[in-house]
Motif scaffolding. Structure first.
Motif, short mmCIF file in Angstrom:
data_model
loop_
_atom_site.label_atom_id
_atom_site.label_comp_id
_atom_site.label_asym_id
_atom_site.label_seq_id
_atom_site.Cartn_x
_atom_site.Cartn_y
_atom_site.Cartn_z
N ILE A 88 -5.03 44.52 19.50
CA ILE A 88 -5.30 43.09 19.62
C ILE A 88 -4.17 42.33 18.95
CG2 ILE A 88 -6.89 41.23 19.02
CD1 ILE A 88 -9.14 43.29 19.05
N MET A 89 -3.51 41.48 19.72
CA MET A 89 -2.40 40.70 19.20
C MET A 89 -2.92 39.35 18.73
SD MET A 89 0.07 42.80 19.62
CE MET A 89 1.49 41.75 19.32
N GLU A 90 -2.88 39.11 17.46
CA GLU A 90 -3.32 37.84 16.92
C GLU A 90 -2.22 36.79 17.05
OE1 GLU A 90 -4.65 38.30 12.97
OE2 GLU A 90 -6.27 39.69 13.47
N LYS A 91 -2.64 35.53 17.24
CA LYS A 91 -1.70 34.42 17.37
C LYS A 91 -0.97 34.21 16.05
CE LYS A 91 -1.44 29.56 18.71
NZ LYS A 91 -2.23 28.37 19.13
N PRO A 92 0.34 34.11 16.10
CA PRO A 92 1.09 33.90 14.84
C PRO A 92 0.66 32.62 14.15
CG PRO A 92 2.57 34.48 16.65
CD PRO A 92 1.24 34.25 17.27
N LYS A 93 0.56 32.68 12.85
CA LYS A 93 0.15 31.53 12.06
C LYS A 93 1.35 30.90 11.36
CE LYS A 93 -4.45 33.42 11.08
NZ LYS A 93 -5.40 33.85 10.02
#
Length: 400
Positions: free
Chosen positions: A293-298
């Protein structure tokens, strides 16, 4: 898939090359004193054990892996059937450990006409007390780097001494004055190193230089004759070569000896290995890789600024913040206006005024604040505020 196979092939080739290099590269010499007939290292006895059939022609040579008592009991069982001849029991060790039970068996064994050859640096106390001898280091020839070993037999004493490093031939044997013993060998300073002590119909042969019987010295043409001539004092009989005190009993060092000694446990062990092999074969087939799962960069910039701000606020070291701002400002001048900022003076102020378009009064005030920061040890909050305000004003006017 092709890329995966290519990587696997490259890794396989590299692993094969690594194994080949590790296998064929010269191994470091092991100088451990094992005295074992399976070791070809310098201080093993592989070479001498291979020469025993030539020293005792037409006689069987056996490597013994049983305790002294058990080995002698087996010999006694054969002797009762009149099928066991008298033998030579040979021990070459760094330290010969003979318990009271083993000693009792050896004494009975020798009394019947057998011989025991013991070569060791040290001997157990029961053996020394019973046979009336002790070992020590020679006190003579302390300045000599080497000592020669000679035999007292008329046919051998005419030969030149066999030289050894002093630390290898410095052990000597001292016989109790009440004990009758025959001295068979001495060192070059006259101390005894090889004796024969008769007991019943047989004899004990004691040597204090076991390293003379190791590979390192046996293969040396100048030293090989000592070991062969020492063993030539024994009669030509079958030989028992003790390995129990060096290698232990057969299988005693195997971690699977209990499993393999019982058939049900052995089958359970084999079935377990087979099951593990099948599991590896079936699980090695290609399966779908889990898609992560690729999380959105913060954007953590604000968090970083907040943390750094709290850090400086808690310490309240205004001068450190001012120095960082000044360093950044000077770097700005070097990058944008190509000015050398090592020396801050009026000429630099005029050049910055000409290149940046900022009012001369503002430039002068800014450099005055910078000079003030460099001169004081502790900076007040108001001065830091004024410096920051002046810098921000400079950047706004310079960017027009």
């Amino acid at each position: 898939m092709r890329g995966y196979r290519l990587y696997a092939l490259v890794l396989g080739v590299l692993f094969a090359v690594f194994v080949a290099v590790e296998y064929y590269r010269p191994k470091p010499i092991d100088w451990k004193q094992t005295f074992s007939n399976k070791d070809k290292i310098p201080y093993g006895t592989f070479v001498l054990f291979e020469l025993l059939p030539d020293l005792f022609p037409d006689q069987p040579v056996a490597s013994v892996r049983l305790p002294v008592v058990n080995q002698i009991e087996e010999g006694n069982a054969l002797a009762k059937n009149n099928s066991a001849p008298l033998v030579n029991y040979v021990f070459v060790n760094g330290a010969t450990d003979v318990s009271k039970l083993d000693l009792q068996a050896l004494l009975q064994f020798v009394a019947r006409g057998n011989n025991v050859f013991l070569s060791s640096h040290t001997f157990s106390r029961p053996l020394q007390d019973t046979l009336g001898f002790k070992t020590d280091f020679t006190k003579k020839g302390l300045k000599q780097d080497s000592l020669g070993l000679v035999f007292t037999h008329p046919q051998l004493q005419q030969l030149k001494p066999v030289l050894y490093e002093r630390e290898k031939a410095s052990r000597i044997i001292t016989i109790d004055s009440k004990r009758k013993a025959k001295v068979l060998g001495k060192n070059s300073v006259g101390d005894t190193t090889f004796v024969q002590i008769s007991y019943g119909k047989g004899s004990f042969y004691l040597s204090s230089v076991p390293l003379a019987f190791t590979n390192y010295h046996v293969i040396d043409p100048a030293q090989t004759r000592y070991a062969t001539q020492a063993l030539s004092h024994l009669p030509v009989r079958p030989v028992w070569w003790d390995e129990y005190q060096k290698q232990g009993a057969v299988g005693s060092k195997s971690v699977f000896r209990v499993l393999l000694s019982h058939e049900p446990l052995a089958w359970a062990y084999y079935v377990t290995l087979g099951g593990l092999l099948l599991f590896v074969l079936f699980e090695s087939k290609r399966t779908q890789r889990i898609i992560p799962i690729m999380e959105k960069p913060k954007n953590t910039t604000l968090e970083f600024v907040r943390v750094m701000g709290n850090l400086y606020y808690n310490h309240r070291n205004h001068r450190v913040i001012a120095e960082k701002k000044i360093n950044y400002f000077l770097e700005y001048l070097r990058l944008h206006y190509f000015e050398n900022t090592n020396v801050v003076n009026e000429e630099l102020e005029e050049r910055i005024f000409a290149k940046s378009g900022v009012a001369l009064a503002d430039v002068t005030e800014l450099f005055r604040l910078i000079q003030h920061v460099n001169m004081v040890d502790r900076l007040e909050e108001q001065h830091l505020w004024n410096l920051n305000k002046q810098l921000e004003s400079f950047y706004r006017q310079a960017s027009r």
